[in-house]
Structure formats: structure tokens, C-alpha cells
Write a protein that holds these residues in place. Sequence first.
Motif, PDB file in Angstrom:
ATOM      1  N   ASP A   1      34.542  43.821  10.024  1.00  0.00           N
ATOM      2  CA  ASP A   1      35.868  43.201  10.045  1.00  0.00           C
ATOM      3  C   ASP A   1      36.545  43.269  11.408  1.00  0.00           C
ATOM      4  O   ASP A   1      37.727  42.939  11.532  1.00  0.00           O
ATOM      5  N   SER A   2      35.805  43.662  12.465  1.00  0.00           N
ATOM      6  CA  SER A   2      36.366  43.584  13.817  1.00  0.00           C
ATOM      7  C   SER A   2      35.248  43.274  14.808  1.00  0.00           C
ATOM      8  O   SER A   2      34.123  43.758  14.663  1.00  0.00           O
TER       9      SER A   2
ATOM     10  N   LYS B   1      40.480  41.135  14.529  1.00  0.00           N
ATOM     11  CA  LYS B   1      40.349  41.721  13.194  1.00  0.00           C
ATOM     12  C   LYS B   1      40.356  40.616  12.147  1.00  0.00           C
ATOM     13  O   LYS B   1      41.140  39.671  12.243  1.00  0.00           O
TER      14      LYS B   1
ATOM     15  N   HIS C   1      44.032  41.527  17.714  1.00  0.00           N
ATOM     16  CA  HIS C   1      44.601  42.828  17.361  1.00  0.00           C
ATOM     17  C   HIS C   1      44.977  43.613  18.618  1.00  0.00           C
ATOM     18  O   HIS C   1      46.100  44.082  18.747  1.00  0.00           O
TER      19      HIS C   1
END
Length: 126
Positions: free
Chosen positions: A79-80, A105, A114
Motif C-alpha cells: 500500500d505504499s 500511499k 504522502h
Amino acid sequence: MSEIRKTIEANNRKFGEFVRKGDAKALASLYTRDASLLPTGSAVVKDNEAVQEFWAGAITGLKLKDADLKTVEVVGEGDSVTEMGEYHLKMEQGEDRGKYVVVWKSTPEGWKLHWDLWNTSQAPTE
């Protein structure tokens, strides 16, 4: 990774579009709620409201007119992911070219900036 990169490149095009429109609120919408900017020569800018204020100041104070962001590389998984790229900014009084690193992100609203860190590649002026 190629789909994530395409999404990042599309968001980078939106970034330039929002700068050209002078829309700091739309620029801030590209960032997470708890995003951080790490601009050259400045303290950390923390949270989405402060991000919006920062870009509003750049648009009005520096007379930022355009931003062209070019993705060089994207790495990571899950997720990043981290993007390394090059930028070209146009202001009323000149231009700036440099490089940046962004941690993106995955959020329920899609991929968002982010952590955003950049610095100029131009030599300091005397």
C-alpha cells in the motif's frame, strides 16, 4: 507496478493542471490527510490543511504558473510505493528545475502523495 506507475503519472498531470488553474484546494486533494511536505529551505509542512496553505502561498507569493513532473522510477509494493522524478516549475519571475522523491500511499480514494520531498538542481545565485 505498471498500473500504479500509470496512476502516479496521471496524478502528476493533474498536479500540473491544478497549478495552471491556481487551485490549491485541488492540489491538496492529491495528498493524504496526514501528508508531509519537505520543501527546500523550509520546515516540514504537516497535514492536508497546511499542504493547501503551502501551495496557495506558492501560487500567490511565488506566482507559480506551471509544474511539469516527470516520473523516473517507481519502487515498492503493497500500500505504499516510492517515486523518484524530475520537476520543472515556471513562475512569473523565472523557472526552477530539480528532482523529487514522493512516498505514495494507497487510500480508499486512490493513490495519494504522502511524503513529498524536493530540491533544486540549479546552482545558487549570488
